[in-house]
Design a protein around this motif. Structure first.
Motif, PDB file in Angstrom:
ATOM      1  N   ASP A   1       1.161  -1.246  -0.201  1.00 29.69           N
ATOM      2  CA  ASP A   1       0.264  -0.362  -0.200  1.00 29.69           C
ATOM      3  C   ASP A   1       0.871   0.781   0.580  1.00 29.69           C
ATOM      4  O   ASP A   1       2.317   0.956   0.522  1.00 29.69           O
ATOM      5  CB  ASP A   1      -1.067   0.108   1.639  1.00 29.69           C
ATOM      6  CG  ASP A   1      -2.306  -0.981   0.790  1.00 29.69           C
ATOM      7  OD1 ASP A   1      -2.317  -1.626  -0.004  1.00 29.69           O
ATOM      8  OD2 ASP A   1      -2.368  -1.862   2.026  1.00 29.69           O
ATOM      9  N   PRO A   2       0.200   2.239  -0.602  1.00 30.69           N
ATOM     10  CA  PRO A   2       1.230   3.221  -0.387  1.00 30.69           C
ATOM     11  C   PRO A   2       1.130   4.531   0.785  1.00 30.69           C
ATOM     12  O   PRO A   2       2.667   5.334   1.036  1.00 30.69           O
ATOM     13  CB  PRO A   2       0.652   4.468  -1.572  1.00 30.69           C
ATOM     14  CG  PRO A   2      -1.100   4.010  -1.452  1.00 30.69           C
ATOM     15  CD  PRO A   2      -0.753   2.546  -1.102  1.00 30.69           C
ATOM     16  N   GLU A   3       0.132   3.658   1.654  1.00 28.44           N
ATOM     17  CA  GLU A   3       0.741   4.206   2.968  1.00 28.44           C
ATOM     18  C   GLU A   3       1.685   4.230   3.271  1.00 28.44           C
ATOM     19  O   GLU A   3       2.110   2.770   4.029  1.00 28.44           O
ATOM     20  CB  GLU A   3      -0.851   4.706   3.775  1.00 28.44           C
ATOM     21  CG  GLU A   3      -2.526   5.529   3.110  1.00 28.44           C
ATOM     22  CD  GLU A   3      -2.815   4.144   2.568  1.00 28.44           C
ATOM     23  OE1 GLU A   3      -2.378   2.897   2.303  1.00 28.44           O
ATOM     24  OE2 GLU A   3      -3.374   4.743   1.313  1.00 28.44           O
ATOM     25  N   PRO A   4       2.996   4.748   4.036  1.00 27.60           N
ATOM     26  CA  PRO A   4       4.109   4.430   4.998  1.00 27.60           C
ATOM     27  C   PRO A   4       3.972   4.167   6.528  1.00 27.60           C
ATOM     28  O   PRO A   4       3.858   3.110   6.576  1.00 27.60           O
ATOM     29  CB  PRO A   4       4.727   5.836   5.367  1.00 27.60           C
ATOM     30  CG  PRO A   4       3.492   6.901   5.153  1.00 27.60           C
ATOM     31  CD  PRO A   4       1.877   6.590   3.961  1.00 27.60           C
TER      32      PRO A   4
END
Length: 67
Positions: A16-19
């Protein structure tokens, strides 16, 4: 069928792009020699078994599935 315990090939998936929301395959690492570790940790241990499925009257066979 068994997997090679020295590789992490079975641990893969989407990223997913969220860190701040890593997935299991992003944080799980291979087991290292506990005498060489400088910080405590945990080990995820499992084995192939259909007993829970059988007891719940489900369709067994997943224990023999590919890793």
């Amino acid at each position: 069928m068994s997997t090679d315990r020295n590789t992490m090939d079975a641990w893969s998936g989407r990223v997913d792009p969220e860190p701040d929301s890593p997935r299991w395959h992003q944080v799980i690492g291979a087991f290292a020699d506990p005498t060489a570790a400088s910080t405590p940790g945990a080990v995820l241990l499992g084995f192939a078994c259909d007993e829970g499925v059988r007891r719940n009257k489900g369709r067994t066979g997943a224990a023999a599935a590919p890793a």
